[in-house]
Design a protein around this motif. Structure first.
Motif, PDB file in Angstrom:
ATOM      1  N   SER A 157       0.850  -1.429   0.053  1.00  0.00           N
ATOM      2  CA  SER A 157       0.060  -0.077  -0.058  1.00  0.00           C
ATOM      3  C   SER A 157       0.925   1.316   0.085  1.00  0.00           C
ATOM      4  CB  SER A 157      -0.888  -0.016   1.331  1.00  0.00           C
ATOM      5  OG  SER A 157      -1.889  -1.083   1.009  1.00  0.00           O
TER       6      SER A 157
ATOM      7  N   TYR B  15      -4.137   4.495   6.410  1.00  0.00           N
ATOM      8  CA  TYR B  15      -5.104   3.909   6.128  1.00  0.00           C
ATOM      9  C   TYR B  15      -5.390   2.607   6.573  1.00  0.00           C
ATOM     10  CZ  TYR B  15      -4.189   7.759   2.835  1.00  0.00           C
ATOM     11  OH  TYR B  15      -3.815   8.957   2.535  1.00  0.00           O
TER      12      TYR B  15
ATOM     13  N   ALA C 193      -6.726   2.437  10.077  1.00  0.00           N
ATOM     14  CA  ALA C 193      -8.388   2.666   9.873  1.00  0.00           C
ATOM     15  C   ALA C 193      -8.826   1.340   9.521  1.00  0.00           C
ATOM     16  CB  ALA C 193      -8.460   3.577   9.034  1.00  0.00           C
ATOM     17  N   MET C 194      -8.234   0.700   8.633  1.00  0.00           N
ATOM     18  CA  MET C 194      -8.742  -0.757   8.179  1.00  0.00           C
ATOM     19  C   MET C 194      -8.615  -1.577   9.407  1.00  0.00           C
ATOM     20  SD  MET C 194      -7.325  -2.416   4.560  1.00  0.00           S
ATOM     21  CE  MET C 194      -8.457  -3.777   4.074  1.00  0.00           C
TER      22      MET C 194
ATOM     23  N   VAL D 247     -12.073  -1.526  10.697  1.00  0.00           N
ATOM     24  CA  VAL D 247     -13.125  -2.312  10.123  1.00  0.00           C
ATOM     25  C   VAL D 247     -13.212  -3.624  10.472  1.00  0.00           C
ATOM     26  CG1 VAL D 247     -13.880  -2.917   7.664  1.00  0.00           C
ATOM     27  CG2 VAL D 247     -12.946  -0.538   8.252  1.00  0.00           C
TER      28      VAL D 247
ATOM     29  N   LYS E 159      -9.343 -10.322   1.936  1.00  0.00           N
ATOM     30  CA  LYS E 159      -8.814 -10.400   0.763  1.00  0.00           C
ATOM     31  C   LYS E 159      -8.825  -9.588  -0.333  1.00  0.00           C
ATOM     32  CE  LYS E 159      -8.141 -14.558  -2.381  1.00  0.00           C
ATOM     33  NZ  LYS E 159      -6.826 -14.546  -2.146  1.00  0.00           N
ATOM     34  N   VAL E 160      -8.175  -9.433  -1.317  1.00  0.00           N
ATOM     35  CA  VAL E 160      -8.366  -8.487  -2.521  1.00  0.00           C
ATOM     36  C   VAL E 160      -8.686  -9.331  -3.627  1.00  0.00           C
ATOM     37  CG1 VAL E 160      -7.559  -6.745  -3.917  1.00  0.00           C
ATOM     38  CG2 VAL E 160      -7.147  -6.566  -1.435  1.00  0.00           C
ATOM     39  N   LEU E 161      -9.858  -9.462  -4.098  1.00  0.00           N
ATOM     40  CA  LEU E 161     -10.202 -10.226  -5.308  1.00  0.00           C
ATOM     41  C   LEU E 161      -9.693  -9.435  -6.508  1.00  0.00           C
ATOM     42  CD1 LEU E 161     -13.720 -11.229  -4.559  1.00  0.00           C
ATOM     43  CD2 LEU E 161     -11.799 -12.462  -3.794  1.00  0.00           C
TER      44      LEU E 161
ATOM     45  N   LEU F 148      -6.746  12.258   1.605  1.00  0.00           N
ATOM     46  CA  LEU F 148      -7.992  12.372   1.928  1.00  0.00           C
ATOM     47  C   LEU F 148      -7.970  13.890   2.553  1.00  0.00           C
ATOM     48  CD1 LEU F 148      -8.637   9.400   4.023  1.00  0.00           C
ATOM     49  CD2 LEU F 148     -10.039   9.879   2.038  1.00  0.00           C
TER      50      LEU F 148
ATOM     51  N   PHE G 253     -18.820  -2.747   2.221  1.00  0.00           N
ATOM     52  CA  PHE G 253     -18.815  -2.264   3.556  1.00  0.00           C
ATOM     53  C   PHE G 253     -20.005  -1.190   3.808  1.00  0.00           C
ATOM     54  CE2 PHE G 253     -14.739  -4.255   2.772  1.00  0.00           C
ATOM     55  CZ  PHE G 253     -14.426  -4.995   3.880  1.00  0.00           C
TER      56      PHE G 253
ATOM     57  N   ARG H 200     -15.222   7.302   8.625  1.00  0.00           N
ATOM     58  CA  ARG H 200     -13.831   7.549   8.814  1.00  0.00           C
ATOM     59  C   ARG H 200     -12.935   6.446   8.332  1.00  0.00           C
ATOM     60  NH1 ARG H 200     -14.545   9.525  15.054  1.00  0.00           N
ATOM     61  NH2 ARG H 200     -16.020  10.962  14.609  1.00  0.00           N
ATOM     62  N   TYR H 201     -13.336   5.273   8.659  1.00  0.00           N
ATOM     63  CA  TYR H 201     -12.557   3.867   8.250  1.00  0.00           C
ATOM     64  C   TYR H 201     -12.922   3.440   6.968  1.00  0.00           C
ATOM     65  CZ  TYR H 201     -13.010   4.260  13.521  1.00  0.00           C
ATOM     66  OH  TYR H 201     -12.724   4.629  14.772  1.00  0.00           O
ATOM     67  N   LEU H 202     -14.116   3.638   6.412  1.00  0.00           N
ATOM     68  CA  LEU H 202     -14.337   2.929   5.075  1.00  0.00           C
ATOM     69  C   LEU H 202     -13.945   4.066   4.000  1.00  0.00           C
ATOM     70  CD1 LEU H 202     -18.130   1.810   5.372  1.00  0.00           C
ATOM     71  CD2 LEU H 202     -16.038   0.673   5.938  1.00  0.00           C
TER      72      LEU H 202
ATOM     73  N   ALA I  95     -10.964   5.854   4.586  1.00  0.00           N
ATOM     74  CA  ALA I  95      -9.650   5.416   4.536  1.00  0.00           C
ATOM     75  C   ALA I  95      -9.353   4.173   3.757  1.00  0.00           C
ATOM     76  CB  ALA I  95      -9.028   5.216   6.043  1.00  0.00           C
ATOM     77  N   MET I  96     -10.282   3.227   3.830  1.00  0.00           N
ATOM     78  CA  MET I  96      -9.983   1.849   3.099  1.00  0.00           C
ATOM     79  C   MET I  96     -10.227   2.425   1.443  1.00  0.00           C
ATOM     80  SD  MET I  96     -12.234  -1.375   4.378  1.00  0.00           S
ATOM     81  CE  MET I  96     -11.728  -2.971   3.518  1.00  0.00           C
TER      82      MET I  96
ATOM     83  N   LEU J 102      -8.855   4.426   0.106  1.00  0.00           N
ATOM     84  CA  LEU J 102      -7.346   4.678  -0.275  1.00  0.00           C
ATOM     85  C   LEU J 102      -6.594   3.527  -0.577  1.00  0.00           C
ATOM     86  CD1 LEU J 102      -5.995   7.554  -0.625  1.00  0.00           C
ATOM     87  CD2 LEU J 102      -8.350   7.863   0.084  1.00  0.00           C
ATOM     88  N   VAL J 103      -6.827   2.373   0.368  1.00  0.00           N
ATOM     89  CA  VAL J 103      -6.264   1.145  -0.001  1.00  0.00           C
ATOM     90  C   VAL J 103      -6.515   0.750  -1.099  1.00  0.00           C
ATOM     91  CG1 VAL J 103      -5.755  -1.045   1.116  1.00  0.00           C
ATOM     92  CG2 VAL J 103      -6.131   0.776   2.971  1.00  0.00           C
TER      93      VAL J 103
ATOM     94  N   LEU K 227      -4.654   2.901  -3.670  1.00  0.00           N
ATOM     95  CA  LEU K 227      -3.354   2.626  -3.753  1.00  0.00           C
ATOM     96  C   LEU K 227      -3.009   1.391  -4.708  1.00  0.00           C
ATOM     97  CD1 LEU K 227      -2.393   4.289  -0.407  1.00  0.00           C
ATOM     98  CD2 LEU K 227      -1.536   4.993  -2.350  1.00  0.00           C
TER      99      LEU K 227
ATOM    100  N   PHE L  91     -12.609  -5.947  -2.400  1.00  0.00           N
ATOM    101  CA  PHE L  91     -12.461  -6.346  -1.125  1.00  0.00           C
ATOM    102  C   PHE L  91     -13.519  -7.417  -0.927  1.00  0.00           C
ATOM    103  CE2 PHE L  91     -10.773  -2.010  -0.085  1.00  0.00           C
ATOM    104  CZ  PHE L  91      -9.483  -2.323  -0.188  1.00  0.00           C
TER     105      PHE L  91
END
Lengths: 216, 216
Positions: free
Chosen positions: A179, A187, A190-191, A194, A212-214, B107, B153, B186-188, B190-191, B193-194, B197, B211
């Motif tokens: 990342s 990030y 923050a994840m 989740v 997992k990232v599909l 962000l 999510f 806040r978390y979603l 940020a996600m 950005l994952v 990226l 995801f």
């Protein structure tokens, strides 16, 4: 390889045992050289495992794993002696969780800041890689999920260090998603929330899930 | 159902078309009732699709989808008239992306704040549900991935509204993970950005990933 682990919680114990299982030597460090949990862990884990202070573990490791409470990182690293990390790969597994209002926790550090960035600032000559912060200790080693393997998200400023950590993650049984630089800890931390919030969506909470990232 | 869509970008067009494909009536709103993109979209999408102003779309929808640029949310909602959202389910798909330093973005809003929370504050009597913000428009409808379906999510303060959005997501082909109240935006976000990226880890960027949460 020699691995130093800072922290005697479930993450430190699990990762320490995993490294030993893969043939590495591991020293678990804590505030006190006679820490009962660290000594018991070393005894149960066998001859490749030992215990000592934070400073002992930092000096010992070619790679050092930071597995303290996120809000205790600064005090642990200061006790270890920040100079001892010079040039080393530091795997930062921590999340700056704030439990002051109960569970689920929130983030004590967030926005344009993160635990990962703070660790890199405290250890300017170390090569910090964020990893293992988006799953719980139960599934850090040899994660076994239907539809797996799951993916671990990493970030850090040193490409060679990330390559080394990616190799470790593959040995542990993970896919790896890079990342970017250490500022992406914002990030990834923050994840973690989740992941935690999904745990708390069941009563009692359940910890048997991983990202997992599909891809197509 | 009647669906209002605010925004004429790829997200608005994709979701609008998806709702029409599932038999709903959709009005796409923009700053100008004669917006060329919205009129062309309505013409190409057929008799259940129409175009109008932000206010027209907000008044039309039983459910309103916010698909503007995250940093333009406040201006779009103000133009639409915040009163028009009273009691309605608002699906907030936005991310407060800051492209001022190029790509990948960062962000513009983060930490103890988020676009989702700001939308709920602007529309206190609407039932805001964050969704569709952790994947790109290419795969929002009928996502087709090896190992799928992927998971979306969501978060929001109104349980009934989340149930309705979860039903829509299932119709669209998604698994659903409920991440709690609207502050979890806040978390979603940020996600997101994952996700972004990972897109930029390839040259040229690739957008074919989503995801999933693996569970035991």
């Amino acid at each position: 390889m020699k691995i130093g682990i800072l922290g005697t919680g479930d993450v430190g114990k699990t990762l320490g045992k995993a490294f030993v299982a893969l043939g590495h030597e591991v020293k678990m460090g804590s505030r006190d050289a006679k820490n009962d949990k660290a000594l018991a862990w070393a005894k149960e884990t066998g001859p490749k495992a030992s215990a000592g202070t934070f400073a002992d573990a930092a000096a010992f490791g070619d790679i050092v794993v930071l597995a303290t409470l996120g809000i205790a990182n600064e005090s642990a690293l200061t006790m270890a002696g920040c100079d001892r990390f010079r040039g080393k790969v530091v795997i930062d597994t921590t999340n700056p969780l704030d439990f002051s209002k109960g569970v689920p926790p929130t983030l004590a550090v967030s926005g344009h800041d993160s635990a990962g960035e703070r660790v890199q600032i405290l250890l300017p000559e170390a090569r910090v890689v964020k990893a293992f912060n988006t799953v719980g200790s139960l599934h850090m080693f040899r994660p076994d999920f239907p539809g797996g393997p799951p993916d671990m998200f990493i970030c850090g400023n040193d490409a060679e260090a990330k390559k080394q950590v990616a190799g470790i993650l593959k040995d542990f049984g993970w896919g790896v998603i890079d990342s970017g630089g250490i500022e992406s800890s914002r990030y990834l931390e923050a994840m973690c929330l989740v992941w935690v919030l999904h745990a708390f969506s069941s009563t009692p909470p359940t910890w048997n899930h991983a990202f997992k990232v599909l891809m197509k």
